[in-house]
Design a protein around this motif. Structure first.
Motif, PDB file in Angstrom:
ATOM      1  N   GLY A 160       0.820  -1.206   0.000  1.00 40.40           N
ATOM      2  CA  GLY A 160       0.000   0.000   0.000  1.00 40.40           C
ATOM      3  C   GLY A 160       0.855   1.257   0.000  1.00 40.40           C
ATOM      4  N   THR A 161       2.060   1.157  -0.558  1.00 39.81           N
ATOM      5  CA  THR A 161       3.017   2.261  -0.596  1.00 39.81           C
ATOM      6  C   THR A 161       2.833   3.063  -1.878  1.00 39.81           C
ATOM      7  OG1 THR A 161       4.617   0.939   0.638  1.00 39.81           O
ATOM      8  CG2 THR A 161       5.483   2.821  -0.579  1.00 39.81           C
ATOM      9  N   ASP A 162       3.013   4.358  -1.804  1.00 42.79           N
ATOM     10  CA  ASP A 162       2.987   5.224  -2.978  1.00 42.79           C
ATOM     11  C   ASP A 162       4.280   4.992  -3.753  1.00 42.79           C
ATOM     12  OD1 ASP A 162       3.379   7.434  -4.745  1.00 42.79           O
ATOM     13  OD2 ASP A 162       2.012   8.655  -3.552  1.00 42.79           O
ATOM     14  N   ALA A 163       4.187   4.328  -4.897  1.00 43.40           N
ATOM     15  CA  ALA A 163       5.377   3.937  -5.659  1.00 43.40           C
ATOM     16  C   ALA A 163       6.156   5.144  -6.158  1.00 43.40           C
ATOM     17  CB  ALA A 163       4.975   3.050  -6.830  1.00 43.40           C
ATOM     18  N   LEU A 164       5.460   6.179  -6.600  1.00 41.91           N
ATOM     19  CA  LEU A 164       6.151   7.362  -7.110  1.00 41.91           C
ATOM     20  C   LEU A 164       6.886   8.084  -5.992  1.00 41.91           C
ATOM     21  CD1 LEU A 164       3.431   8.688  -9.560  1.00 41.91           C
ATOM     22  CD2 LEU A 164       5.625   7.648 -10.173  1.00 41.91           C
ATOM     23  N   ASP A 165       6.251   8.154  -4.824  1.00 41.31           N
ATOM     24  CA  ASP A 165       6.916   8.781  -3.678  1.00 41.31           C
ATOM     25  C   ASP A 165       8.154   7.990  -3.283  1.00 41.31           C
ATOM     26  OD1 ASP A 165       6.992  10.585  -1.223  1.00 41.31           O
ATOM     27  OD2 ASP A 165       6.760   8.620  -0.278  1.00 41.31           O
ATOM     28  N   MET A 166       8.044   6.656  -3.266  1.00 44.56           N
ATOM     29  CA  MET A 166       9.205   5.848  -2.909  1.00 44.56           C
ATOM     30  C   MET A 166      10.320   6.009  -3.933  1.00 44.56           C
ATOM     31  SD  MET A 166       9.553   1.796  -1.987  1.00 44.56           S
ATOM     32  CE  MET A 166       9.134   2.079  -0.261  1.00 44.56           C
ATOM     33  N   MET A 167       9.969   6.016  -5.209  1.00 42.54           N
ATOM     34  CA  MET A 167      10.970   6.196  -6.245  1.00 42.54           C
ATOM     35  C   MET A 167      11.714   7.517  -6.053  1.00 42.54           C
ATOM     36  SD  MET A 167      10.482   6.397 -10.408  1.00 42.54           S
ATOM     37  CE  MET A 167       9.572   7.942 -10.309  1.00 42.54           C
ATOM     38  N   ARG A 168      10.992   8.557  -5.741  1.00 44.07           N
ATOM     39  CA  ARG A 168      11.616   9.868  -5.584  1.00 44.07           C
ATOM     40  C   ARG A 168      12.448   9.940  -4.310  1.00 44.07           C
ATOM     41  NH1 ARG A 168       5.900  12.242  -7.746  1.00 44.07           N
ATOM     42  NH2 ARG A 168       6.316  11.823  -9.963  1.00 44.07           N
ATOM     43  N   ARG A 169      12.022   9.216  -3.263  1.00 41.34           N
ATOM     44  CA  ARG A 169      12.837   9.172  -2.045  1.00 41.34           C
ATOM     45  C   ARG A 169      14.118   8.384  -2.276  1.00 41.34           C
ATOM     46  NH1 ARG A 169      10.633   6.292   1.605  1.00 41.34           N
ATOM     47  NH2 ARG A 169       8.546   5.878   0.793  1.00 41.34           N
ATOM     48  N   MET A 170      14.061   7.365  -3.095  1.00 37.92           N
ATOM     49  CA  MET A 170      15.273   6.620  -3.449  1.00 37.92           C
ATOM     50  C   MET A 170      16.223   7.500  -4.257  1.00 37.92           C
ATOM     51  SD  MET A 170      13.750   2.834  -4.428  1.00 37.92           S
ATOM     52  CE  MET A 170      13.259   1.677  -3.140  1.00 37.92           C
ATOM     53  N   GLY A 171      15.670   8.406  -5.040  1.00 41.45           N
ATOM     54  CA  GLY A 171      16.479   9.386  -5.754  1.00 41.45           C
ATOM     55  C   GLY A 171      17.520   8.755  -6.660  1.00 41.45           C
ATOM     56  N   SER A 172      18.703   9.323  -6.639  1.00 46.32           N
ATOM     57  CA  SER A 172      19.786   8.819  -7.497  1.00 46.32           C
ATOM     58  C   SER A 172      20.283   7.450  -7.037  1.00 46.32           C
ATOM     59  CB  SER A 172      20.950   9.810  -7.511  1.00 46.32           C
ATOM     60  OG  SER A 172      21.480   9.986  -6.204  1.00 46.32           O
ATOM     61  N   GLY A 173      19.873   7.016  -5.842  1.00 44.84           N
ATOM     62  CA  GLY A 173      20.243   5.683  -5.360  1.00 44.84           C
ATOM     63  C   GLY A 173      19.460   4.562  -6.021  1.00 44.84           C
ATOM     64  N   LEU A 174      18.371   4.906  -6.722  1.00 51.32           N
ATOM     65  CA  LEU A 174      17.601   3.887  -7.423  1.00 51.32           C
ATOM     66  C   LEU A 174      18.407   3.386  -8.609  1.00 51.32           C
ATOM     67  CD1 LEU A 174      15.126   2.215  -8.062  1.00 51.32           C
ATOM     68  CD2 LEU A 174      14.095   4.239  -9.135  1.00 51.32           C
ATOM     69  N   THR A 175      18.874   2.171  -8.527  1.00 48.57           N
ATOM     70  CA  THR A 175      19.743   1.621  -9.566  1.00 48.57           C
ATOM     71  C   THR A 175      19.156   0.393 -10.246  1.00 48.57           C
ATOM     72  OG1 THR A 175      22.049   0.995  -9.988  1.00 48.57           O
ATOM     73  CG2 THR A 175      21.017   0.030  -8.061  1.00 48.57           C
ATOM     74  N   HIS A 176      17.963  -0.051  -9.776  1.00 48.05           N
ATOM     75  CA  HIS A 176      17.403  -1.299 -10.297  1.00 48.05           C
ATOM     76  C   HIS A 176      15.894  -1.260 -10.121  1.00 48.05           C
ATOM     77  CE1 HIS A 176      18.462  -5.323 -11.732  1.00 48.05           C
ATOM     78  NE2 HIS A 176      17.520  -5.820 -10.957  1.00 48.05           N
ATOM     79  N   LEU A 177      15.168  -1.636 -11.162  1.00 45.94           N
ATOM     80  CA  LEU A 177      13.708  -1.669 -11.106  1.00 45.94           C
ATOM     81  C   LEU A 177      13.216  -3.063 -11.437  1.00 45.94           C
ATOM     82  CD1 LEU A 177      10.903  -0.207 -10.980  1.00 45.94           C
ATOM     83  CD2 LEU A 177      11.128   0.121 -13.461  1.00 45.94           C
ATOM     84  N   HIS A 178      12.383  -3.628 -10.558  1.00 45.77           N
ATOM     85  CA  HIS A 178      11.632  -4.826 -10.874  1.00 45.77           C
ATOM     86  C   HIS A 178      10.311  -4.357 -11.467  1.00 45.77           C
ATOM     87  CE1 HIS A 178      13.820  -7.848  -8.021  1.00 45.77           C
ATOM     88  NE2 HIS A 178      14.417  -7.711  -9.195  1.00 45.77           N
ATOM     89  N   LEU A 179      10.214  -4.433 -12.779  1.00 45.74           N
ATOM     90  CA  LEU A 179       9.027  -3.961 -13.480  1.00 45.74           C
ATOM     91  C   LEU A 179       7.971  -5.049 -13.461  1.00 45.74           C
ATOM     92  CD1 LEU A 179       7.594  -1.810 -15.087  1.00 45.74           C
ATOM     93  CD2 LEU A 179       8.768  -2.616 -17.145  1.00 45.74           C
TER      94      LEU A 179
END
Length: 281
Positions: A193-212
């Motif tokens: 039940g997490t806001d995916a866009l908010d989490m992505m933005r909090r991860m910021g430049s540290g987001l290096t991998h996406l499970h699509l």
């Protein structure tokens, strides 16, 4: 011009078929590589055997998923500390850029206490990025069974009805521990039940991998074909494509309900087409 984002296929996406089937499907359908899920199947645990498959199908291993599922607790031994290091060494041998790992379970106290330091140390000693994945809380009915008593027991453990309690330390949200690199899983955001866009933005430049993948918010981890659930999967892809993302996107979808090879291939083809459509740079 920025390079195209590589799109890989998780070997988990062909379950209950074996690791080799993932390499075969990835090569046939035009994926850029595979993510190796290390679990009970013997080949998945054998770096040499996986390297042979990579050469046979001309499919690079983009990432390695450490054996941290409940069903793989005994894979590569019972101690999760050396298992994480072994995963990084396996990635090095296979030429993979990333190791995906879950936050520690709460009952893995020694592992949990030193997890952040171990991740940082492994990254300091290697070119491999250790990308900690977002998870989800366990629902009360799955922990204790149905009924009012289960709800009261859940509350005593810090949970809320309909949401559940985290089995992970410090939480199922890896940004709570301020790691350098993250994996964002869009089925897990649905279940949590997490806001995916908010989490992505909090991860910021540290987001290096996406499970699509996708989900509807059910109490189980669904791993639907992207676009078949409620998650903002297309927007996530478009934002990654528009930014400076240099990691990989890996399709991690369930195909176990497929009754024929053609049905499984259609699911994997549709997933790849979705990724290519929305990751255009």
């Amino acid at each position: 011009m920025r390079p195209a984002i590589k799109v890989g296929l998780s070997t988990a996406s062909v379950y209950p078929l074996k690791t080799e089937a993932a390499f075969e499907y990835a090569a046939r359908l035009g994926y850029d590589g595979v993510e190796l899920m290390v679990w009970a199947e013997a080949v998945s645990q054998d770096v040499g055997a996986v390297a042979k498959l990579s050469r046979k199908y001309d499919m690079p291993v983009l990432s390695v998923h450490a054996p941290c599922l409940l069903v793989s607790q005994r894979v590569w031994g019972a101690n999760p500390i050396p298992k994480l290091e072994r995963s990084v060494r396996a990635a090095e041998k296979l030429g993979a850029q990333t190791v995906v790992v879950h936050p520690p379970f709460r009952w893995q106290r020694r592992y949990a206490e030193g997890f952040a330091e171990q991740v940082a140390s492994l990254e300091d000693s290697s070119d491999v990025q250790v990308a900690v994945e977002n998870m989800f809380p366990l629902r009360a009915d799955r922990l204790f069974g149905a009924g009012q008593t289960s709800v009261e027991r859940m509350k005593r453990r810090g949970g809320r009805p309909g949401i559940g309690v985290s089995a992970f330390s410090p939480s199922f949200d890896p940004t709570d521990a301020n790691h350098a690199h993250y994996t964002l899983d869009l089925s897990h955001t649905a279940t949590a039940g997490t806001d995916a866009l908010d989490m992505m933005r909090r991860m910021g430049s540290g987001l290096t991998h996406l499970h699509l993948t996708d989900g509807t918010g059910a109490s189980v981890d669904e791993h639907l074909v992207p676009g078949k659930g409620t998650q903002p999967v297309a927007q996530v892809c478009r934002e990654l494509a528009a930014g400076d993302f240099t990691g990989q996107v890996v399709l991690e979808v369930h195909t176990s309900a497929a009754r024929t090879e053609d049905q499984r291939e259609a699911i994997l083809r549709e997933s790849l087409e979705f990724a290519r459509t929305h990751l255009v740079r």
